[in-house]
Enzyme design. Sequence first.
Site, PDB file in Angstrom:
ATOM      1  N   ASP A 135       5.371   0.852  12.920  1.00  0.00           N
ATOM      2  CA  ASP A 135       5.737  -0.270  13.783  1.00  0.00           C
ATOM      3  C   ASP A 135       6.878   0.193  14.688  1.00  0.00           C
ATOM      4  OD1 ASP A 135       4.110  -2.649  12.620  1.00  0.00           O
ATOM      5  OD2 ASP A 135       4.903  -1.598  10.886  1.00  0.00           O
TER       6      ASP A 135
ATOM      7  N   HIS B 150       0.863  -1.186   0.000  1.00  0.00           N
ATOM      8  CA  HIS B 150       0.000   0.000   0.000  1.00  0.00           C
ATOM      9  C   HIS B 150       0.901   1.238   0.000  1.00  0.00           C
ATOM     10  CE1 HIS B 150       1.042   0.108   4.208  1.00  0.00           C
ATOM     11  NE2 HIS B 150       0.489  -1.080   4.413  1.00  0.00           N
TER      12      HIS B 150
ATOM     13  N   GLN C 298       7.149 -15.003  12.861  1.00  0.00           N
ATOM     14  CA  GLN C 298       6.673 -13.858  13.648  1.00  0.00           C
ATOM     15  C   GLN C 298       5.173 -13.911  13.919  1.00  0.00           C
ATOM     16  OE1 GLN C 298       8.011 -11.054  10.495  1.00  0.00           O
ATOM     17  NE2 GLN C 298       6.164  -9.919  10.980  1.00  0.00           N
TER      18      GLN C 298
ATOM     19  N   HIS D 110       4.007   1.306   2.298  1.00  0.00           N
ATOM     20  CA  HIS D 110       5.186   0.622   1.745  1.00  0.00           C
ATOM     21  C   HIS D 110       5.814   1.474   0.632  1.00  0.00           C
ATOM     22  CE1 HIS D 110       2.670  -3.006   2.989  1.00  0.00           C
ATOM     23  NE2 HIS D 110       3.771  -3.181   3.679  1.00  0.00           N
TER      24      HIS D 110
HETATM   25  P1  AMP Z   1       4.795  -5.067   6.624  1.00  0.00           P
HETATM   26  O1  AMP Z   1       4.588  -5.438   5.194  1.00  0.00           O
HETATM   27  O2  AMP Z   1       3.523  -4.816   7.353  1.00  0.00           O
HETATM   28  O3  AMP Z   1       5.742  -5.992   7.334  1.00  0.00           O
HETATM   29  O4  AMP Z   1       5.523  -3.649   6.611  1.00  0.00           O
HETATM   30  C1  AMP Z   1       6.724  -3.439   5.925  1.00  0.00           C
HETATM   31  C2  AMP Z   1       7.266  -2.085   6.276  1.00  0.00           C
HETATM   32  O5  AMP Z   1       6.324  -1.083   5.911  1.00  0.00           O
HETATM   33  C3  AMP Z   1       7.531  -1.914   7.783  1.00  0.00           C
HETATM   34  O6  AMP Z   1       8.735  -1.194   7.949  1.00  0.00           O
HETATM   35  C4  AMP Z   1       6.349  -1.118   8.242  1.00  0.00           C
HETATM   36  O7  AMP Z   1       6.612  -0.329   9.386  1.00  0.00           O
HETATM   37  C5  AMP Z   1       6.099  -0.238   7.025  1.00  0.00           C
HETATM   38  N1  AMP Z   1       4.722   0.262   7.018  1.00  0.00           N
HETATM   39  C6  AMP Z   1       3.587  -0.462   7.188  1.00  0.00           C
HETATM   40  N2  AMP Z   1       2.507   0.354   7.187  1.00  0.00           N
HETATM   41  C7  AMP Z   1       2.974   1.615   7.018  1.00  0.00           C
HETATM   42  C8  AMP Z   1       2.358   2.916   6.934  1.00  0.00           C
HETATM   43  N3  AMP Z   1       1.043   3.059   7.013  1.00  0.00           N
HETATM   44  N4  AMP Z   1       3.158   3.984   6.756  1.00  0.00           N
HETATM   45  C9  AMP Z   1       4.509   3.842   6.667  1.00  0.00           C
HETATM   46  N5  AMP Z   1       5.142   2.659   6.738  1.00  0.00           N
HETATM   47  C10 AMP Z   1       4.396   1.550   6.917  1.00  0.00           C
END
Ligand code: AMP
Length: 273
Positions: free
Chosen positions: A147, A31, A58, A34
Amino acid sequence: MKIARTPKELKEILKVNTGSVGFVPTMGALHHGHLSLIEESVRKNDITVVSIFVNPTQFLEGEDLDKYPSKFEADEKICSLAGVDVLFYPQVKDMYEDDEIKISAPNIRGCILEGYVRPGHFDGVLTVVMKLLNMVSPTKAYFGKKDAQQLALIMQMVKNFCMDVEIVALETIRESDGLAMSSRNVYLNKNERVEALKISKSLKVATKLVMQKKLTTELIKKEMFQTLEPLDIEYVAIVSRAFIPLNEVEIGNTIILVAAKLGSTRLIDNLWL
Ligand code: AMP
């Protein structure tokens, strides 16, 4: 854009590169959150590597590992259009052996809040991030402040293990109504989607109080709870950047964190002050 499906393929592709490498680890279902990390990496580095790996270690028993959204084709398009050079899309069998050396999260940051509600979660996060960073050897790796606890633990791991990478933290990207973007938002039904707004609203309430110089964390938490109720709140915490609970908000050194459940969907959000 090249696609590497195994660590070996990734190594082959990266060995000819002599410039800086930006790395964005993700679990896919990409999204705009990312994308903001990816775009910053593309801007600041010679090449950008994005990984998509839904890391089983995890997830706790009974969590959403099996139904975690998977959209490889759409993700591939997003990465390609954003200028990603290498998309790393490994399988579990290429990332883990049966019996491995364990990395465990430290006590203070690792066992409170997310670490308390999801015991073992951060051990899995740190393990996979360590593996990925070693495979990619990036100059810079990009993570979201969304996060916050994960970010703090990754920074600590990099420091403790003397890993040669710069961790870059970027702001949380939100929907126009304030909801923090998350791959898990697709689980929300219409009513839950409306109710979920209470989470970002509670953080706005906190911002307002701080702007009025009402810095006592007990008072801020009380007002946040009033905004959040009747959601199933897992925690509201006000901590320093080192994740030590605070009695008073310290501007420049405070994170306010919320976790709540909407039906079976857990959402987290936070505010950096
Ligand atoms: P994930 O795919 O959920 O493991 O997230 C991958 C990376 O994207 C991690 O570093 C998250 O902190 C970051 N991330 C997820 N959601 C957001 C958001 N809404 N805004 C900025 N970074 C995000």
